[in-house]
Design a protein around this motif. Structure first.
Motif, PDB file in Angstrom:
ATOM      1  N   ASP A 214      -1.025   2.491 -42.598  1.00 47.55           N
ATOM      2  CA  ASP A 214      -2.078   3.490 -42.783  1.00 47.55           C
ATOM      3  C   ASP A 214      -2.183   4.401 -41.572  1.00 47.55           C
ATOM      4  OD1 ASP A 214      -2.704   2.544 -45.298  1.00 47.55           O
ATOM      5  OD2 ASP A 214      -4.389   1.320 -44.611  1.00 47.55           O
ATOM      6  N   TYR A 215      -2.045   3.828 -40.378  1.00 47.47           N
ATOM      7  CA  TYR A 215      -2.101   4.595 -39.139  1.00 47.47           C
ATOM      8  C   TYR A 215      -0.957   5.612 -39.072  1.00 47.47           C
ATOM      9  CZ  TYR A 215      -1.363   5.415 -34.120  1.00 47.47           C
ATOM     10  OH  TYR A 215      -1.150   5.983 -32.893  1.00 47.47           O
ATOM     11  N   LEU A 216       0.241   5.160 -39.380  1.00 44.74           N
ATOM     12  CA  LEU A 216       1.405   6.048 -39.320  1.00 44.74           C
ATOM     13  C   LEU A 216       1.341   7.142 -40.380  1.00 44.74           C
ATOM     14  CD1 LEU A 216       4.198   3.389 -38.685  1.00 44.74           C
ATOM     15  CD2 LEU A 216       3.220   4.998 -37.028  1.00 44.74           C
ATOM     16  N   ALA A 217       0.689   6.837 -41.491  1.00 43.55           N
ATOM     17  CA  ALA A 217       0.547   7.822 -42.562  1.00 43.55           C
ATOM     18  C   ALA A 217      -0.651   8.747 -42.364  1.00 43.55           C
ATOM     19  CB  ALA A 217       0.431   7.108 -43.905  1.00 43.55           C
ATOM     20  N   GLY A 218      -1.414   8.534 -41.286  1.00 41.85           N
ATOM     21  CA  GLY A 218      -2.556   9.377 -41.003  1.00 41.85           C
ATOM     22  C   GLY A 218      -3.816   9.006 -41.750  1.00 41.85           C
ATOM     23  N   ARG A 219      -3.806   7.822 -42.384  1.00 41.27           N
ATOM     24  CA  ARG A 219      -4.987   7.386 -43.131  1.00 41.27           C
ATOM     25  C   ARG A 219      -5.957   6.591 -42.260  1.00 41.27           C
ATOM     26  NH1 ARG A 219      -0.705   6.401 -46.828  1.00 41.27           N
ATOM     27  NH2 ARG A 219      -0.632   4.201 -46.166  1.00 41.27           N
ATOM     28  N   PHE A 220      -5.519   6.179 -41.084  1.00 47.28           N
ATOM     29  CA  PHE A 220      -6.367   5.417 -40.164  1.00 47.28           C
ATOM     30  C   PHE A 220      -6.298   6.075 -38.804  1.00 47.28           C
ATOM     31  CE2 PHE A 220      -7.203   2.133 -36.989  1.00 47.28           C
ATOM     32  CZ  PHE A 220      -8.355   1.534 -37.491  1.00 47.28           C
ATOM     33  N   LEU A 221      -7.458   6.457 -38.273  1.00 53.85           N
ATOM     34  CA  LEU A 221      -7.537   7.112 -36.974  1.00 53.85           C
ATOM     35  C   LEU A 221      -7.953   6.090 -35.925  1.00 53.85           C
ATOM     36  CD1 LEU A 221      -7.355   9.706 -35.338  1.00 53.85           C
ATOM     37  CD2 LEU A 221      -9.737  10.193 -35.965  1.00 53.85           C
ATOM     38  N   ALA A 222      -6.992   5.689 -35.090  1.00 54.21           N
ATOM     39  CA  ALA A 222      -7.237   4.646 -34.102  1.00 54.21           C
ATOM     40  C   ALA A 222      -8.001   5.183 -32.903  1.00 54.21           C
ATOM     41  CB  ALA A 222      -5.912   4.045 -33.638  1.00 54.21           C
ATOM     42  N   LEU A 223      -8.736   4.294 -32.254  1.00 55.25           N
ATOM     43  CA  LEU A 223      -9.504   4.663 -31.068  1.00 55.25           C
ATOM     44  C   LEU A 223      -8.578   4.906 -29.885  1.00 55.25           C
ATOM     45  CD1 LEU A 223     -11.744   3.415 -32.874  1.00 55.25           C
ATOM     46  CD2 LEU A 223     -12.721   2.411 -30.804  1.00 55.25           C
ATOM     47  N   SER A 224      -8.948   5.849 -29.041  1.00 52.73           N
ATOM     48  CA  SER A 224      -8.279   6.024 -27.760  1.00 52.73           C
ATOM     49  C   SER A 224      -8.749   4.917 -26.821  1.00 52.73           C
ATOM     50  CB  SER A 224      -8.640   7.382 -27.161  1.00 52.73           C
ATOM     51  OG  SER A 224      -9.999   7.394 -26.752  1.00 52.73           O
ATOM     52  N   PRO A 225      -8.043   4.708 -25.710  1.00 49.23           N
ATOM     53  CA  PRO A 225      -8.486   3.675 -24.761  1.00 49.23           C
ATOM     54  C   PRO A 225      -9.933   3.854 -24.303  1.00 49.23           C
ATOM     55  CG  PRO A 225      -6.250   4.303 -24.257  1.00 49.23           C
ATOM     56  CD  PRO A 225      -6.721   5.245 -25.330  1.00 49.23           C
ATOM     57  N   LEU A 226     -10.339   5.078 -24.009  1.00 47.86           N
ATOM     58  CA  LEU A 226     -11.720   5.291 -23.565  1.00 47.86           C
ATOM     59  C   LEU A 226     -12.714   5.064 -24.700  1.00 47.86           C
ATOM     60  CD1 LEU A 226     -11.451   8.361 -21.165  1.00 47.86           C
ATOM     61  CD2 LEU A 226     -11.698   5.942 -20.577  1.00 47.86           C
ATOM     62  N   GLN A 227     -12.323   5.377 -25.931  1.00 49.68           N
ATOM     63  CA  GLN A 227     -13.198   5.107 -27.063  1.00 49.68           C
ATOM     64  C   GLN A 227     -13.373   3.602 -27.282  1.00 49.68           C
ATOM     65  OE1 GLN A 227     -11.072   7.550 -29.941  1.00 49.68           O
ATOM     66  NE2 GLN A 227     -12.846   8.922 -30.135  1.00 49.68           N
ATOM     67  N   VAL A 228     -12.346   2.840 -26.976  1.00 47.42           N
ATOM     68  CA  VAL A 228     -12.470   1.378 -27.053  1.00 47.42           C
ATOM     69  C   VAL A 228     -13.586   0.908 -26.122  1.00 47.42           C
ATOM     70  CG1 VAL A 228     -11.326  -0.800 -26.456  1.00 47.42           C
ATOM     71  CG2 VAL A 228     -10.105   0.921 -27.798  1.00 47.42           C
TER      72      VAL A 228
END
Length: 289
Positions: A214-228
Protein backbone atom coordinates in the motif's frame (compact mmCIF):
# COMPACT_ATOMS: atom_id res chain seq x y z
CA UNK A 1 17.45 -28.42 21.19
CA UNK A 2 15.27 -27.99 18.12
CA UNK A 3 14.58 -24.58 16.61
CA UNK A 4 12.52 -24.05 13.47
CA UNK A 5 12.96 -20.96 11.32
CA UNK A 6 13.59 -17.49 12.68
CA UNK A 7 12.96 -17.15 16.40
CA UNK A 8 11.70 -13.85 17.80
CA UNK A 9 11.74 -12.59 21.36
CA UNK A 10 11.12 -9.28 23.16
CA UNK A 11 14.16 -7.08 23.92
CA UNK A 12 13.84 -7.84 27.64
CA UNK A 13 14.29 -11.57 26.95
CA UNK A 14 17.78 -11.20 25.50
CA UNK A 15 19.34 -13.33 28.22
CA UNK A 16 16.52 -15.86 28.49
CA UNK A 17 16.45 -19.50 27.53
CA UNK A 18 14.12 -19.58 24.53
CA UNK A 19 12.06 -22.71 23.98
CA UNK A 20 9.64 -23.06 21.07
CA UNK A 21 6.36 -24.26 22.50
CA UNK A 22 4.54 -23.33 19.32
CA UNK A 23 5.74 -22.87 15.77
CA UNK A 24 4.62 -19.68 14.03
CA UNK A 25 1.60 -17.50 14.69
CA UNK A 26 -1.97 -18.77 14.99
CA UNK A 27 -3.42 -15.74 13.13
CA UNK A 28 -0.59 -14.47 10.93
CA UNK A 29 -2.66 -12.00 8.92
CA UNK A 30 -1.63 -8.57 10.24
CA UNK A 31 -0.86 -6.29 7.29
CA UNK A 32 2.36 -4.86 8.77
CA UNK A 33 4.05 -8.05 10.01
CA UNK A 34 6.68 -10.29 8.42
CA UNK A 35 7.21 -12.58 11.40
CA UNK A 36 6.43 -16.29 10.97
CA UNK A 37 5.39 -15.97 7.31
CA UNK A 38 7.52 -18.99 6.46
CA UNK A 39 5.80 -21.19 9.05
CA UNK A 40 2.52 -23.05 9.33
CA UNK A 41 1.24 -22.68 12.87
CA UNK A 42 1.20 -25.70 15.14
CA UNK A 43 1.67 -26.59 18.76
CA UNK A 44 4.74 -28.74 19.25
CA UNK A 45 4.28 -32.13 20.92
CA UNK A 46 4.82 -31.59 24.63
CA UNK A 47 7.35 -34.47 24.92
CA UNK A 48 9.52 -32.63 22.36
CA UNK A 49 9.31 -29.42 24.39
CA UNK A 50 10.21 -31.25 27.59
CA UNK A 51 13.14 -32.89 25.81
CA UNK A 52 14.43 -29.45 24.81
CA UNK A 53 14.22 -28.28 28.42
CA UNK A 54 16.07 -31.37 29.61
CA UNK A 55 18.80 -30.92 26.99
CA UNK A 56 19.23 -27.30 28.04
CA UNK A 57 19.57 -28.39 31.67
CA UNK A 58 22.28 -30.88 30.69
CA UNK A 59 24.30 -28.70 28.35
CA UNK A 60 24.04 -25.05 29.43
CA UNK A 61 26.85 -24.39 31.92
CA UNK A 62 25.37 -21.34 33.66
CA UNK A 63 22.23 -20.90 35.78
CA UNK A 64 19.02 -20.28 33.83
CA UNK A 65 17.13 -17.43 35.46
CA UNK A 66 14.54 -16.68 32.77
CA UNK A 67 12.65 -18.80 30.24
CA UNK A 68 10.71 -17.43 27.28
CA UNK A 69 8.24 -19.72 25.55
CA UNK A 70 8.10 -18.93 21.82
CA UNK A 71 6.79 -18.60 19.07
CA UNK A 72 3.82 -16.30 18.68
CA UNK A 73 0.61 -17.16 20.53
CA UNK A 74 2.20 -19.63 22.96
CA UNK A 75 -0.63 -18.87 25.35
CA UNK A 76 -3.00 -20.62 22.95
CA UNK A 77 -1.68 -23.96 24.24
CA UNK A 78 -4.16 -25.72 26.49
CA UNK A 79 -3.70 -24.96 30.15
CA UNK A 80 -2.84 -28.47 31.29
CA UNK A 81 0.03 -28.66 28.77
CA UNK A 82 1.28 -25.23 29.78
CA UNK A 83 1.30 -26.35 33.42
CA UNK A 84 3.33 -29.44 32.46
CA UNK A 85 5.93 -27.28 30.70
CA UNK A 86 6.05 -24.70 33.50
CA UNK A 87 6.48 -27.33 36.19
CA UNK A 88 9.28 -29.04 34.29
CA UNK A 89 11.09 -25.76 33.66
CA UNK A 90 11.13 -24.81 37.33
CA UNK A 91 12.13 -28.33 38.36
CA UNK A 92 15.06 -28.37 35.94
CA UNK A 93 16.21 -24.80 36.59
CA UNK A 94 16.18 -24.04 40.33
CA UNK A 95 17.52 -20.54 39.65
CA UNK A 96 14.66 -19.67 37.29
CA UNK A 97 12.70 -16.68 38.56
CA UNK A 98 10.25 -16.15 35.71
CA UNK A 99 8.66 -17.71 32.63
CA UNK A 100 7.00 -15.50 30.03
CA UNK A 101 5.13 -15.92 26.73
CA UNK A 102 3.74 -14.04 23.77
CA UNK A 103 -0.04 -14.08 24.08
CA UNK A 104 -2.71 -12.66 21.79
CA UNK A 105 -5.75 -10.91 23.23
CA UNK A 106 -7.95 -13.75 21.98
CA UNK A 107 -5.78 -16.32 23.77
CA UNK A 108 -6.13 -14.50 27.07
CA UNK A 109 -9.89 -14.19 26.68
CA UNK A 110 -10.15 -17.90 25.86
CA UNK A 111 -8.77 -18.78 29.31
CA UNK A 112 -11.06 -18.71 32.33
CA UNK A 113 -10.09 -16.80 35.46
CA UNK A 114 -9.34 -20.11 37.18
CA UNK A 115 -7.08 -21.19 34.31
CA UNK A 116 -5.13 -17.93 34.41
CA UNK A 117 -4.77 -18.24 38.18
CA UNK A 118 -3.53 -21.80 37.73
CA UNK A 119 -0.91 -20.65 35.25
CA UNK A 120 0.25 -17.95 37.65
CA UNK A 121 0.42 -20.46 40.50
CA UNK A 122 2.69 -22.63 38.35
CA UNK A 123 5.03 -19.79 37.50
CA UNK A 124 3.76 -17.87 34.47
CA UNK A 125 4.70 -14.32 35.44
CA UNK A 126 4.12 -12.17 32.38
CA UNK A 127 2.39 -12.12 28.98
CA UNK A 128 3.67 -9.99 26.09
CA UNK A 129 0.60 -8.58 24.37
CA UNK A 130 0.80 -6.89 20.97
CA UNK A 131 -1.99 -4.29 21.14
CA UNK A 132 -0.46 -2.19 18.31
CA UNK A 133 -3.05 0.63 18.62
CA UNK A 134 -6.07 1.71 20.62
CA UNK A 135 -7.99 2.76 17.52
CA UNK A 136 -10.64 0.26 16.45
CA UNK A 137 -10.60 1.73 12.95
CA UNK A 138 -6.86 1.19 12.58
CA UNK A 139 -7.14 -2.28 14.14
CA UNK A 140 -9.61 -3.19 11.38
CA UNK A 141 -7.35 -1.70 8.71
CA UNK A 142 -4.35 -3.76 9.82
CA UNK A 143 -6.49 -6.91 10.15
CA UNK A 144 -5.62 -7.42 13.79
CA UNK A 145 -8.90 -9.21 14.44
CA UNK A 146 -9.55 -7.64 17.85
CA UNK A 147 -11.05 -4.51 19.36
CA UNK A 148 -9.52 -2.18 21.90
CA UNK A 149 -12.25 -3.16 24.39
CA UNK A 150 -11.17 -6.80 24.11
CA UNK A 151 -7.55 -5.88 24.78
CA UNK A 152 -8.57 -3.86 27.83
CA UNK A 153 -10.57 -6.84 29.10
CA UNK A 154 -7.63 -9.18 28.50
CA UNK A 155 -5.32 -6.91 30.52
CA UNK A 156 -7.83 -6.75 33.36
CA UNK A 157 -8.14 -10.55 33.39
CA UNK A 158 -4.38 -11.01 33.53
CA UNK A 159 -4.10 -8.47 36.33
CA UNK A 160 -6.87 -10.19 38.29
CA UNK A 161 -4.92 -13.45 38.05
CA UNK A 162 -1.66 -11.83 39.19
CA UNK A 163 0.00 -12.08 35.75
CA UNK A 164 1.80 -9.00 34.49
CA UNK A 165 1.20 -7.54 31.03
CA UNK A 166 3.87 -6.11 28.76
CA UNK A 167 1.96 -4.28 26.02
CA UNK A 168 3.38 -3.04 22.73
CA UNK A 169 2.09 -0.16 20.60
CA UNK A 170 3.27 0.82 17.13
CA UNK A 171 3.85 4.49 16.42
CA UNK A 172 2.83 5.39 12.87
CA UNK A 173 0.61 2.36 12.30
CA UNK A 174 -2.23 4.63 11.14
CA UNK A 175 -0.11 6.71 8.77
CA UNK A 176 -0.11 10.50 8.56
CA UNK A 177 -3.91 10.96 8.25
CA UNK A 178 -4.46 9.09 11.52
CA UNK A 179 -1.56 10.38 13.62
CA UNK A 180 -3.83 12.11 16.12
CA UNK A 181 -6.23 9.18 16.27
CA UNK A 182 -3.50 6.64 16.86
CA UNK A 183 -1.90 8.75 19.61
CA UNK A 184 -5.10 9.66 21.45
CA UNK A 185 -6.85 6.31 21.13
CA UNK A 186 -3.72 4.42 22.15
CA UNK A 187 -3.44 6.67 25.19
CA UNK A 188 -7.06 5.87 26.01
CA UNK A 189 -6.31 2.14 25.70
CA UNK A 190 -3.31 2.28 28.03
CA UNK A 191 -5.15 4.49 30.51
CA UNK A 192 -7.94 1.92 30.73
CA UNK A 193 -5.77 -1.21 30.64
CA UNK A 194 -2.92 0.02 32.88
CA UNK A 195 -0.35 -2.61 31.84
CA UNK A 196 2.66 -3.06 34.07
CA UNK A 197 5.00 -2.52 31.11
CA UNK A 198 4.60 -0.68 27.83
CA UNK A 199 6.85 -0.77 24.78
CA UNK A 200 6.66 1.74 21.94
CA UNK A 201 7.77 0.47 18.55
CA UNK A 202 7.97 2.42 15.30
CA UNK A 203 6.34 1.16 12.12
CA UNK A 204 8.85 -0.08 9.57
CA UNK A 205 8.09 -0.84 5.95
CA UNK A 206 9.25 -4.42 5.68
CA UNK A 207 9.40 -5.88 2.16
CA UNK A 208 6.54 -8.16 1.21
CA UNK A 209 3.90 -6.99 3.65
CA UNK A 210 0.45 -5.85 2.58
CA UNK A 211 1.05 -2.50 4.25
CA UNK A 212 4.31 -1.98 2.37
CA UNK A 213 2.53 -2.71 -0.90
CA UNK A 214 0.00 0.00 0.00
CA UNK A 215 2.88 2.35 0.83
CA UNK A 216 4.64 1.73 -2.48
CA UNK A 217 1.37 2.20 -4.36
CA UNK A 218 0.75 5.53 -2.62
CA UNK A 219 -2.24 4.28 -0.64
CA UNK A 220 -0.47 4.62 2.73
CA UNK A 221 1.34 7.79 3.76
CA UNK A 222 4.03 6.90 6.28
CA UNK A 223 5.20 9.23 9.02
CA UNK A 224 8.51 11.05 8.72
CA UNK A 225 11.00 10.55 11.56
CA UNK A 226 10.00 13.84 13.19
CA UNK A 227 6.32 12.98 12.85
CA UNK A 228 7.02 9.73 14.70
CA UNK A 229 8.35 11.75 17.61
CA UNK A 230 5.40 14.13 17.41
CA UNK A 231 2.96 11.22 17.61
CA UNK A 232 4.78 9.75 20.60
CA UNK A 233 4.75 13.16 22.29
CA UNK A 234 1.01 13.47 21.70
CA UNK A 235 0.49 10.00 23.16
CA UNK A 236 2.38 10.94 26.32
CA UNK A 237 0.41 14.14 26.67
CA UNK A 238 -2.82 12.11 26.82
CA UNK A 239 -1.94 8.91 28.68
CA UNK A 240 -2.68 8.43 32.38
CA UNK A 241 -1.40 5.10 33.68
CA UNK A 242 0.26 5.48 37.06
CA UNK A 243 3.04 2.94 37.60
CA UNK A 244 3.36 1.69 34.01
CA UNK A 245 7.03 1.27 33.06
CA UNK A 246 7.57 2.66 29.54
CA UNK A 247 10.41 1.83 27.19
CA UNK A 248 11.09 2.67 23.55
CA UNK A 249 14.39 0.82 23.30
CA UNK A 250 13.47 -1.28 20.26
CA UNK A 251 15.83 -0.87 17.30
CA UNK A 252 12.99 0.58 15.22
CA UNK A 253 12.76 3.73 17.33
CA UNK A 254 14.31 7.08 16.43
CA UNK A 255 14.67 8.09 20.08
CA UNK A 256 15.05 5.91 23.16
CA UNK A 257 12.66 6.73 25.99
CA UNK A 258 12.70 5.25 29.47
CA UNK A 259 10.58 6.15 32.44
CA UNK A 260 7.66 5.29 34.65
CA UNK A 261 4.25 6.83 34.18
CA UNK A 262 3.06 9.21 35.34
CA UNK A 263 6.04 10.56 37.26
CA UNK A 264 8.48 10.61 34.35
CA UNK A 265 5.96 11.66 31.72
CA UNK A 266 6.88 15.36 31.72
CA UNK A 267 10.58 14.58 31.35
CA UNK A 268 9.92 12.24 28.42
CA UNK A 269 7.69 14.83 26.75
CA UNK A 270 10.44 17.40 27.18
CA UNK A 271 13.01 15.02 25.69
CA UNK A 272 10.79 14.46 22.66
CA UNK A 273 10.14 18.19 22.27
CA UNK A 274 13.87 18.94 22.28
CA UNK A 275 14.57 16.15 19.77
CA UNK A 276 11.83 17.49 17.48
CA UNK A 277 13.20 21.03 17.74
CA UNK A 278 16.82 20.01 17.20
CA UNK A 279 16.28 17.11 14.81
CA UNK A 280 18.33 14.81 17.03
CA UNK A 281 17.45 11.26 15.96
CA UNK A 282 19.11 7.90 16.31
CA UNK A 283 21.17 7.36 13.12
CA UNK A 284 19.78 4.72 10.78
CA UNK A 285 22.91 2.58 11.16
CA UNK A 286 22.18 2.29 14.88
CA UNK A 287 18.55 1.40 14.30
CA UNK A 288 19.67 -1.94 12.84
CA UNK A 289 17.19 -1.83 9.97
Amino acid sequence: MIYEGDVYRPPSEADSLIIQLTIGCARNRCTFCTMYKDKVFRVRPIPEVLADLEEAARTIPYPIRKVFLADGDALIVKTSDLVTVLDRAFALFPSCRRVTVYGATADVLAKSHDELCTLRAHGLTMVYLGAETGSDRILAQIKKGITSAETIEACHRLKAAGIQTSMTLITGIGGVPQMEENAVESARLVTAAKPEYLGLLTLTMNPGTELTQDYLAGRFLALSPLQVLEEQKRFLEEVDSEGTVLRSNHISNYLALAGTLNGDRAAMIDLLAKAIANGHLRPKKYRGL
